[in-house]
Design a protein around this motif. Sequence first.
Motif, PDB file in Angstrom:
ATOM      1  N   ILE A   1       0.906  -1.203  -0.387  1.00  0.00           N
ATOM      2  CA  ILE A   1      -0.041  -0.074   0.487  1.00  0.00           C
ATOM      3  C   ILE A   1       0.652   0.806   0.141  1.00  0.00           C
ATOM      4  O   ILE A   1       0.605   2.376  -0.959  1.00  0.00           O
ATOM      5  N   PHE A   2       1.905   1.631   0.868  1.00  0.00           N
ATOM      6  CA  PHE A   2       2.384   2.665   0.610  1.00  0.00           C
ATOM      7  C   PHE A   2       3.096   2.857  -0.613  1.00  0.00           C
ATOM      8  O   PHE A   2       3.540   3.686  -0.826  1.00  0.00           O
ATOM      9  N   MET A   3       4.355   1.622  -1.328  1.00  0.00           N
ATOM     10  CA  MET A   3       4.562   1.741  -2.125  1.00  0.00           C
ATOM     11  C   MET A   3       3.846   2.042  -3.669  1.00  0.00           C
ATOM     12  O   MET A   3       3.845   3.088  -4.033  1.00  0.00           O
ATOM     13  N   TRP A   4       2.443   1.765  -2.987  1.00  0.00           N
ATOM     14  CA  TRP A   4       1.527   1.891  -4.862  1.00  0.00           C
ATOM     15  C   TRP A   4       1.095   3.726  -4.106  1.00  0.00           C
ATOM     16  O   TRP A   4       0.933   4.091  -5.050  1.00  0.00           O
ATOM     17  N   VAL A   5       0.906   4.282  -3.082  1.00  0.00           N
ATOM     18  CA  VAL A   5       0.388   5.591  -2.355  1.00  0.00           C
ATOM     19  C   VAL A   5       1.714   6.346  -3.443  1.00  0.00           C
ATOM     20  O   VAL A   5       1.231   6.903  -3.762  1.00  0.00           O
ATOM     21  N   ILE A   6       2.688   6.521  -2.988  1.00  0.00           N
ATOM     22  CA  ILE A   6       3.469   7.273  -2.593  1.00  0.00           C
ATOM     23  C   ILE A   6       4.170   7.049  -4.032  1.00  0.00           C
ATOM     24  O   ILE A   6       5.180   8.003  -5.216  1.00  0.00           O
ATOM     25  N   ASN A   7       3.597   6.142  -5.067  1.00  0.00           N
ATOM     26  CA  ASN A   7       3.926   5.998  -6.257  1.00  0.00           C
ATOM     27  C   ASN A   7       2.858   7.273  -7.387  1.00  0.00           C
ATOM     28  O   ASN A   7       3.659   7.382  -7.683  1.00  0.00           O
ATOM     29  N   PHE A   8       2.094   5.929  -6.910  1.00  0.00           N
ATOM     30  CA  PHE A   8       0.414   6.631  -8.118  1.00  0.00           C
ATOM     31  C   PHE A   8      -0.082   8.142  -7.348  1.00  0.00           C
ATOM     32  O   PHE A   8      -0.230   8.960  -8.300  1.00  0.00           O
ATOM     33  N   ILE A   9       0.326   9.156  -6.746  1.00  0.00           N
ATOM     34  CA  ILE A   9       0.496  10.109  -6.304  1.00  0.00           C
ATOM     35  C   ILE A   9       0.544  11.299  -6.759  1.00  0.00           C
ATOM     36  O   ILE A   9      -0.026  12.038  -8.030  1.00  0.00           O
TER      37      ILE A   9
ATOM     38  N   ALA B   1       9.223   2.330  -5.445  1.00  0.00           N
ATOM     39  CA  ALA B   1       7.667   3.672  -6.020  1.00  0.00           C
ATOM     40  C   ALA B   1       8.381   4.663  -7.414  1.00  0.00           C
ATOM     41  O   ALA B   1       7.443   4.856  -8.081  1.00  0.00           O
ATOM     42  N   PHE B   2       9.956   5.145  -6.767  1.00  0.00           N
ATOM     43  CA  PHE B   2      10.152   5.767  -8.448  1.00  0.00           C
ATOM     44  C   PHE B   2      10.089   4.617  -9.878  1.00  0.00           C
ATOM     45  O   PHE B   2       9.583   5.604 -10.447  1.00  0.00           O
ATOM     46  N   ILE B   3      11.325   3.199  -9.144  1.00  0.00           N
ATOM     47  CA  ILE B   3      10.646   2.603 -10.383  1.00  0.00           C
ATOM     48  C   ILE B   3       9.109   2.311 -11.263  1.00  0.00           C
ATOM     49  O   ILE B   3       8.655   2.796 -12.353  1.00  0.00           O
ATOM     50  N   GLN B   4       8.441   2.378 -10.121  1.00  0.00           N
ATOM     51  CA  GLN B   4       6.359   2.324 -10.498  1.00  0.00           C
ATOM     52  C   GLN B   4       6.492   3.546 -11.236  1.00  0.00           C
ATOM     53  O   GLN B   4       5.821   3.427 -12.646  1.00  0.00           O
ATOM     54  N   PHE B   5       6.624   4.637 -10.669  1.00  0.00           N
ATOM     55  CA  PHE B   5       6.047   6.212 -11.044  1.00  0.00           C
ATOM     56  C   PHE B   5       6.765   6.228 -12.466  1.00  0.00           C
ATOM     57  O   PHE B   5       6.183   6.913 -13.249  1.00  0.00           O
TER      58      PHE B   5
END
Lengths: 331, 286
Positions: A83-91, A175-179
């Motif tokens: 959840i954490f990595m999704w939120v900080i990549n998605f916003i 998270a950055f890679i996902q972003f």
Amino acid sequence: MNKKAKSVNYAKYGYIFSIPFVVAFSLFTMYPLFRTAFMSFTDFAGVAARETGVMNILENPLENYTRLLFENELFQTSMRNTIFMWVINFIPQILLALLLTAWFTSRRTKFKGQGLFKVLFYMPNIITAGSIAFLFSTLFAHFGPVNYLLYDMLGVIPERFQFNQSALASQLIVAFIQFWMWYGYTMLILIAGVLGMNPEIFECAEIDGANGVQQFFYVTLPNLKTILLFVVVTSIVGGLTMFDVPRLFEDGGPRNATHTLSMFIFNQAFGGRFFLNRAAAASMIVFVIVAILSILVFYLLRDKDAAAIKREIRARKRSEKQLEQVRKGVQ
Amino acid sequence: MVGKKSIGSVIFKVIGYALLVTLGIMSLYPFIVMFMNATRSMEEIRQSALPFWFSDNLGGNWAFLRASEARGAFNAFTGFRNSLIVSSSTTFFALYFSCLTAFALTAYEWRLREPFFAFILAVMMMPGMVGTVGFVEMVWSLGMTNNFIPLVLPAIAAPAVVFFMRQYLRATFTPDIINSARIDGAGEFRIFNQIVLPMMKPAIATQAIFIFVGSWNALFMPSILLNRAELFTMPMMVQTLTGNLYAQELGAIYLGLAMTVLPLFIFYFALSRYIIAGVQLGGVKE
């Protein structure tokens, strides 16, 4: 009349041509899904069980679930990390995508080379996620380029930073890679959504004297709702099943900081000890979360006007029916 | 007023281009680092990990990779061949049967048509991962591990592709097209193969790219079902790199990575126009 007879005649082909899909879907998606659901209530675990395929329903069928949710620390950590990595990549992803969409579709400011920028921004998405994750783990390695830039060249850090030892740094990098992989995709979808709108609404806004920013917030954004819904839901589904990047970046480490739900399922079921029942229960939990979140997002972003019109129509029909009944009663 | 506005818009444009160029570099630079480091030796990379140009140690890195192949680890050619087999068969099955299903949904009127379409819409959002445990157990009990078939056959039922194909067919299909063929005595299946499929070429082309790339990049299912090194797909080969050469021969690692990325890189830049158009048409996310 003639036409109708014809269509009846050919109707069977609709069924016949759907057979391959239905058979394949039942065999490879529906049956495994029900099988997984069933397994989550059983004692199906261990090498022996995997060999024989024997499974029995537990005395307390929900035991696997309660254990996961209340006792299994790794599962809870995986859930938090995901959840954490999704939120900080998605916003940041959706904000940047919206900004770029506003720029690329602006009727006043035309940016040159848009085609090239689109190609570049979308490119990371097409490259194998595993390769990208591993590439980043080499970039952030002890003797890697990032440390070289920060320590040897610029000297802004006192010593080489151990990115792979810091929990937060690893989570941020994942998270950055996902972003970095997905903002281009999100931008393209949003641009397509804006280009699909009726240009007249923008002309009207211009005549009314709305500036670029106002146009974006009061015209573009409200009309983009459905597309936003699509982006959010697909991103949730993708984010909750995040696997390749964290697996190949640090294999879930350091100290499980980048361990995700799908890695949990993978490792429990196929990591050598075959806790298949536990993995099945975790899968069902992911399934339920995705379903709930999708419904919630649908509800939040639903077209309120359309819903109101529908309700109105239904109410009218009901009152008409009542009127009819009253009339019948009178007769 | 006019002057003020133009100064403002100039500043806006400068900031805008600065951000766009920065993002563009961000997309490209990691790959440039990778390609350049693939040609550099361990010593060079240790001295300065941020390269400015290519070096001359490509042969040395290649020799190191070959040596590790002898130990049964990374083998780019095997990975390439396996990925090519799996991805092209997956693409064929997904495209052919999705077109057939879309044809059934568009050309014929049958009672369960609307419910069937609603069902396809509903399952489109379902994450494929949730049934994995049951699927793998089924594959085990059939003794089908280390086989490409269970990786390929499920592609026959691809709800998102059916949805896209139906949207396309609805916009282009008219009953007249098949009526004249029927008068000529063609069967329904032949009509699909010889008239409808060629008609759908543009939609097939865009979807082909996405299905192929998605399948090429897949790691989750192949790494569960395949455990013999000679069957490993490309992403699995990358995974063998992480454990095997780590921290010893950085140049060889970069070269191995570059070899897994290069085919997609070429593929992408050759077809980028169609890919961008395809994303904007369908919005298919893996």
